[in-house]
Design a protein around this motif. Structure first.
Motif, PDB file in Angstrom:
ATOM      1  N   ASP A   1     -63.189  58.255-136.368  1.00  0.00           N
ATOM      2  CA  ASP A   1     -63.451  57.293-135.307  1.00  0.00           C
ATOM      3  C   ASP A   1     -64.468  56.292-135.835  1.00  0.00           C
ATOM      4  O   ASP A   1     -65.627  56.642-136.055  1.00  0.00           O
ATOM      5  N   VAL A   2     -63.997  55.083-136.100  1.00  0.00           N
ATOM      6  CA  VAL A   2     -64.865  54.025-136.620  1.00  0.00           C
ATOM      7  C   VAL A   2     -64.939  52.924-135.580  1.00  0.00           C
ATOM      8  O   VAL A   2     -63.943  52.279-135.264  1.00  0.00           O
ATOM      9  N   SER A   3     -66.130  52.702-135.065  1.00  0.00           N
ATOM     10  CA  SER A   3     -66.379  51.623-134.119  1.00  0.00           C
ATOM     11  C   SER A   3     -66.900  50.427-134.917  1.00  0.00           C
ATOM     12  O   SER A   3     -67.806  50.577-135.739  1.00  0.00           O
ATOM     13  N   VAL A   4     -66.299  49.262-134.701  1.00  0.00           N
ATOM     14  CA  VAL A   4     -66.721  48.060-135.426  1.00  0.00           C
ATOM     15  C   VAL A   4     -67.236  47.043-134.418  1.00  0.00           C
ATOM     16  O   VAL A   4     -66.542  46.706-133.458  1.00  0.00           O
TER      17      VAL A   4
ATOM     18  N   SER B   1     -77.340  51.664-144.670  1.00  0.00           N
ATOM     19  CA  SER B   1     -76.693  52.891-144.205  1.00  0.00           C
ATOM     20  C   SER B   1     -77.714  53.727-143.455  1.00  0.00           C
ATOM     21  O   SER B   1     -78.817  53.945-143.943  1.00  0.00           O
ATOM     22  N   PHE B   2     -77.313  54.170-142.275  1.00  0.00           N
ATOM     23  CA  PHE B   2     -78.184  54.990-141.438  1.00  0.00           C
ATOM     24  C   PHE B   2     -77.484  56.311-141.142  1.00  0.00           C
ATOM     25  O   PHE B   2     -76.701  56.407-140.192  1.00  0.00           O
ATOM     26  N   PRO B   3     -77.724  57.335-141.971  1.00  0.00           N
ATOM     27  CA  PRO B   3     -77.093  58.632-141.717  1.00  0.00           C
ATOM     28  C   PRO B   3     -77.576  59.217-140.396  1.00  0.00           C
ATOM     29  O   PRO B   3     -78.730  59.040-140.010  1.00  0.00           O
ATOM     30  N   ALA B   4     -76.675  59.901-139.707  1.00  0.00           N
ATOM     31  CA  ALA B   4     -77.023  60.556-138.439  1.00  0.00           C
ATOM     32  C   ALA B   4     -77.556  61.940-138.765  1.00  0.00           C
ATOM     33  O   ALA B   4     -76.795  62.882-138.922  1.00  0.00           O
ATOM     34  N   ASP B   5     -78.843  62.035-138.918  1.00  0.00           N
ATOM     35  CA  ASP B   5     -79.477  63.315-139.218  1.00  0.00           C
ATOM     36  C   ASP B   5     -79.815  64.012-137.911  1.00  0.00           C
ATOM     37  O   ASP B   5     -80.880  63.801-137.329  1.00  0.00           O
ATOM     38  N   ILE B   6     -78.877  64.826-137.456  1.00  0.00           N
ATOM     39  CA  ILE B   6     -79.087  65.580-136.213  1.00  0.00           C
ATOM     40  C   ILE B   6     -79.622  66.950-136.597  1.00  0.00           C
ATOM     41  O   ILE B   6     -78.977  67.699-137.321  1.00  0.00           O
TER      42      ILE B   6
ATOM     43  N   ALA C   1     -65.082  62.501-138.839  1.00  0.00           N
ATOM     44  CA  ALA C   1     -66.234  61.600-138.883  1.00  0.00           C
ATOM     45  C   ALA C   1     -66.195  60.606-137.739  1.00  0.00           C
ATOM     46  O   ALA C   1     -65.135  60.096-137.388  1.00  0.00           O
ATOM     47  N   ASP C   2     -67.359  60.364-137.181  1.00  0.00           N
ATOM     48  CA  ASP C   2     -67.581  59.295-136.211  1.00  0.00           C
ATOM     49  C   ASP C   2     -68.663  58.407-136.817  1.00  0.00           C
ATOM     50  O   ASP C   2     -69.722  58.902-137.208  1.00  0.00           O
ATOM     51  N   LEU C   3     -68.390  57.119-136.908  1.00  0.00           N
ATOM     52  CA  LEU C   3     -69.417  56.215-137.394  1.00  0.00           C
ATOM     53  C   LEU C   3     -69.197  54.822-136.831  1.00  0.00           C
ATOM     54  O   LEU C   3     -68.125  54.518-136.302  1.00  0.00           O
ATOM     55  N   ALA C   4     -70.233  54.020-136.951  1.00  0.00           N
ATOM     56  CA  ALA C   4     -70.172  52.642-136.464  1.00  0.00           C
ATOM     57  C   ALA C   4     -70.445  51.691-137.620  1.00  0.00           C
ATOM     58  O   ALA C   4     -71.266  51.981-138.490  1.00  0.00           O
ATOM     59  N   VAL C   5     -69.738  50.577-137.607  1.00  0.00           N
ATOM     60  CA  VAL C   5     -69.964  49.477-138.546  1.00  0.00           C
ATOM     61  C   VAL C   5     -70.361  48.284-137.696  1.00  0.00           C
ATOM     62  O   VAL C   5     -69.688  47.957-136.723  1.00  0.00           O
ATOM     63  N   ARG C   6     -71.461  47.635-138.057  1.00  0.00           N
ATOM     64  CA  ARG C   6     -71.931  46.470-137.308  1.00  0.00           C
ATOM     65  C   ARG C   6     -72.165  45.334-138.282  1.00  0.00           C
ATOM     66  O   ARG C   6     -72.830  45.511-139.307  1.00  0.00           O
ATOM     67  N   LEU C   7     -71.613  44.184-137.964  1.00  0.00           N
ATOM     68  CA  LEU C   7     -71.840  42.984-138.765  1.00  0.00           C
ATOM     69  C   LEU C   7     -72.883  42.137-138.064  1.00  0.00           C
ATOM     70  O   LEU C   7     -72.760  41.876-136.861  1.00  0.00           O
ATOM     71  N   VAL C   8     -73.904  41.736-138.825  1.00  0.00           N
ATOM     72  CA  VAL C   8     -75.043  41.036-138.232  1.00  0.00           C
ATOM     73  C   VAL C   8     -75.335  39.739-138.976  1.00  0.00           C
ATOM     74  O   VAL C   8     -74.859  39.518-140.090  1.00  0.00           O
TER      75      VAL C   8
END
Length: 165
Positions: free
Chosen positions: A9-12, A72-77, A42-49
């Motif tokens: 699941d990739v959110s852009v 890159s911001f790893p989700a350290d849960i 995997a679930d991750l987000a991509v953001r263009l800024v």
């Protein structure tokens, strides 16, 4: 065709006008290629800024007062932490790509813009998996993996000019 994880699941998100930027489907394909055979879900987000947001994030999280191409911001849960309702694991993390920096680098390096976005997306996704390039050996291994993934996508070696120097 490269197969990605069993569930991806990739959110852009675009925090600036989308004209001239790759489509969300491209980012999903590049992430899937980077994660293929390395992680099952995997679930991750991509953001263009823009440059201002890229600079602010780099300054806040890395202490560097300039916009960089990809963060890159790893989700350290932490183990035992209860996630909010509706949030499913496995959260892999977030990638932030600074569009003006990526465009400038592509121009300066004589690379196709989409190829450079693909490379930086793959690079960032590998960081989320724990790959790094802090020393020469790590860098060599990570770059070899990036070359392999990009070649499978039909993209030439992004480090070729560095090798010729």
């Amino acid at each position: 065709m490269t197969r990605g994880p069993a569930r991806l699941d990739v959110s852009v998100g675009y925090a600036l006008p989308r004209a001239g930027l790759p489509a969300a489907v491209s980012f999903r394909r590049w992430v899937a290629a980077a994660l293929s055979g390395r992680i099952r879900e995997a679930d991750l987000a991509v953001r263009l800024v823009d440059e201002a947001e890229g600079r602010a994030l780099n300054r806040h999280y890395r202490g560097k007062d300039y916009a960089t191409n990809v963060l890159s911001f790893p989700a350290d849960i932490a183990e035992g932490v209860k996630l909010p309702k509706g949030v499913k694991m496995p959260l892999l993390g977030d990638l932030v790509l600074c569009a003006p920096v990526v465009a400038r680098e592509a121009r300066e390096q004589g690379k196709r813009l989409n190829d450079h976005y693909a490379h930086l997306t793959v690079h960032g996704a590998l960081h989320l998996l724990g790959w790094d390039h802090e020393d020469a050996r790590e860098a060599e291994c990570m770059e070899a993996l990036e070359r392999e993934i990009l070649a499978a996508l039909g993209i030439s070696d992004p480090y070729r000019d560095e090798l010729d120097a």
